[in-house]
Scaffold this active site. Structure first.
Site, PDB file in Angstrom:
ATOM      1  CE  LYS A 223      42.832 -68.559 -13.112  1.00  0.00           C
ATOM      2  NZ  LYS A 223      41.823 -69.227 -12.172  1.00  0.00           N
ATOM      3  NE  ARG A 257      36.535 -64.539 -14.523  1.00  0.00           N
ATOM      4  CZ  ARG A 257      38.134 -64.066 -13.895  1.00  0.00           C
ATOM      5  NH1 ARG A 257      39.149 -65.195 -13.967  1.00  0.00           N
ATOM      6  NH2 ARG A 257      38.427 -62.653 -13.917  1.00  0.00           N
TER       7      ARG A 257
HETATM    8  C1  8Y7 Z   1      39.012 -67.111 -11.174  1.00  0.00           C
HETATM    9  C2  8Y7 Z   1      37.650 -66.056 -10.971  1.00  0.00           C
HETATM   10  C3  8Y7 Z   1      39.530 -65.190 -10.829  1.00  0.00           C
HETATM   11  C4  8Y7 Z   1      38.565 -68.490 -11.752  1.00  0.00           C
HETATM   12  C5  8Y7 Z   1      36.026 -67.490 -11.221  1.00  0.00           C
HETATM   13  C6  8Y7 Z   1      42.513 -64.476 -12.976  1.00  0.00           C
HETATM   14  C7  8Y7 Z   1      37.927 -63.347 -10.221  1.00  0.00           C
HETATM   15  C8  8Y7 Z   1      42.539 -64.654 -11.477  1.00  0.00           C
HETATM   16  N1  8Y7 Z   1      40.242 -66.323 -11.047  1.00  0.00           N
HETATM   17  N2  8Y7 Z   1      36.664 -65.832 -10.744  1.00  0.00           N
HETATM   18  N3  8Y7 Z   1      38.148 -64.752 -10.806  1.00  0.00           N
HETATM   19  N4  8Y7 Z   1      36.860 -67.983 -11.155  1.00  0.00           N
HETATM   20  N5  8Y7 Z   1      34.690 -67.684 -11.051  1.00  0.00           N
HETATM   21  O1  8Y7 Z   1      43.902 -65.670 -13.246  1.00  0.00           O
HETATM   22  O2  8Y7 Z   1      38.648 -69.231 -11.933  1.00  0.00           O
HETATM   23  O3  8Y7 Z   1      41.542 -64.181 -13.699  1.00  0.00           O
HETATM   24  S1  8Y7 Z   1      41.361 -63.845 -10.678  1.00  0.00           S
END
Ligand code: 8Y7
Length: 278
Positions: A223, A257
């Site tokens: 990020k 994630r």
């Molecule tokens: C997150 C996310 C993204 C996160 C959850 C990226 C879809 C941006 N970030 N879902 N999604 N938590 N639950 O950097 O931090 O992947 S998108």
């Protein structure tokens, strides 16, 4: 603590669940355009599962700050074929990253067990009805505003307390709409309507969220706050992403994630051995 997601049950404490990211969006910032063709998205997902991902998160709409929303038709076309094929070819739990109830429903019908909802701050209940009816797992992520507006001067008096209050209120609201606590995992939404300082505060105090007694998911992989802190470009954010994953183990988080599954699995297994959490 038990997390129930349709046919999947995760009993915590247990080793960190690694969730692998598969984007089917042409503009997703971290792996933009690599997996547009649904065959390669499926192959990528299968590779992540092989590397140790226990959940694969499939998304068809970028949520990067300021990104344009996509139509329901387009999102369905991107996501549903990938989920259908994966459900046939793998036993791994599938999560759909969507803000749209119609897409969530179609994804569940195609074989997804979890709805990853970055827009869990919305007021309308349709998404929760879909989750309740399916008995799906639900990732309730904190976001300030929408992806289009969230980075416009986010302000909090106390970001950790305010995110914790959001979790408590949302669990009550979800229960009113038939989504039981057992279906819900919580996520502080790193980067979603937060400054660098807010992100660092949330990560450094992750264990404050353990009082809610729901699984805690953390998404930090590659990020931009890492780049803001260290000046690293997208391709150079793996070391800091792994550091955050290791840190999350020590802080009692339950799910990470990530894009880099093989590396993260090694890092968190080592951290768990040192932390005597397993
Ligand atoms: C997150 C996310 C993204 C996160 C959850 C990226 C879809 C941006 N970030 N879902 N999604 N938590 N639950 O950097 O931090 O992947 S998108």
């Amino acid at each position: 603590m038990r997390w129930i997601a349709r046919d999947f049950t995760f009993d915590f404490p247990r080793p960190m669940v690694v969730m692998g990211i598969v984007n089917t969006t042409p503009d997703s910032f971290a792996d933009g355009g690599q997996f547009l063709n649904s065959g390669s998205a499926v192959d990528h997902a299968l590779r992540l599962a092989d590397e140790g991902a226990e959940i694969i998160d499939i998304g068809g709409e970028s949520t990067r700050p300021g990104s344009a929303p996509v139509s329901e038709e387009e999102e369905l076309l991107r996501v549903v074929p990938v989920i259908e094929r994966l459900a046939k070819r793998s036993e791994v739990a599938l999560s759909v990253d969507t803000q749209k109830p119609v897409v969530a429903k179609a994804a569940i019908d195609a074989g997804a067990s979890i709805v990853n909802d970055v827009a869990a701050n919305r007021e309308s209940p349709q998404m929760w009805h879909v989750v309740a009816e399916a008995g799906a797992g639900y990732i309730c992520m904190h976001m300030r505003g929408t992806p289009q507006t969230m980075q416009a001067k986010p302000r909090y008096d106390d970001v950790v307390r305010e995110v914790g209050d959001f979790f408590k209120k949302r669990l009550a609201r979800l229960a009113e709409h038939g989504v039981s606590d057992a279906q819900v995992a919580l996520d502080p939404g790193i980067g979603f309507g937060k400054t660098l300082d807010h992100n660092i505060k949330l990560l450094s105090r992750l264990n404050k969220f353990s009082v809610t007694e729901r699984p805690l998911l953390v998404g930090v992989s590659r990020k931009s706050f890492i780049g803001n802190l260290l000046g690293t470009s997208l391709e150079d954010r793996l070391p800091a992403s792994l550091t955050c994953a290791v840190w999350s183990v020590a802080e009692g988080a339950n799910i990470v994630r990530v894009h880099d599954v093989a590396e993260t699995v090694q890092a968190v297994r080592m951290a768990e051995a040192l932390n005597e959490k397993v």
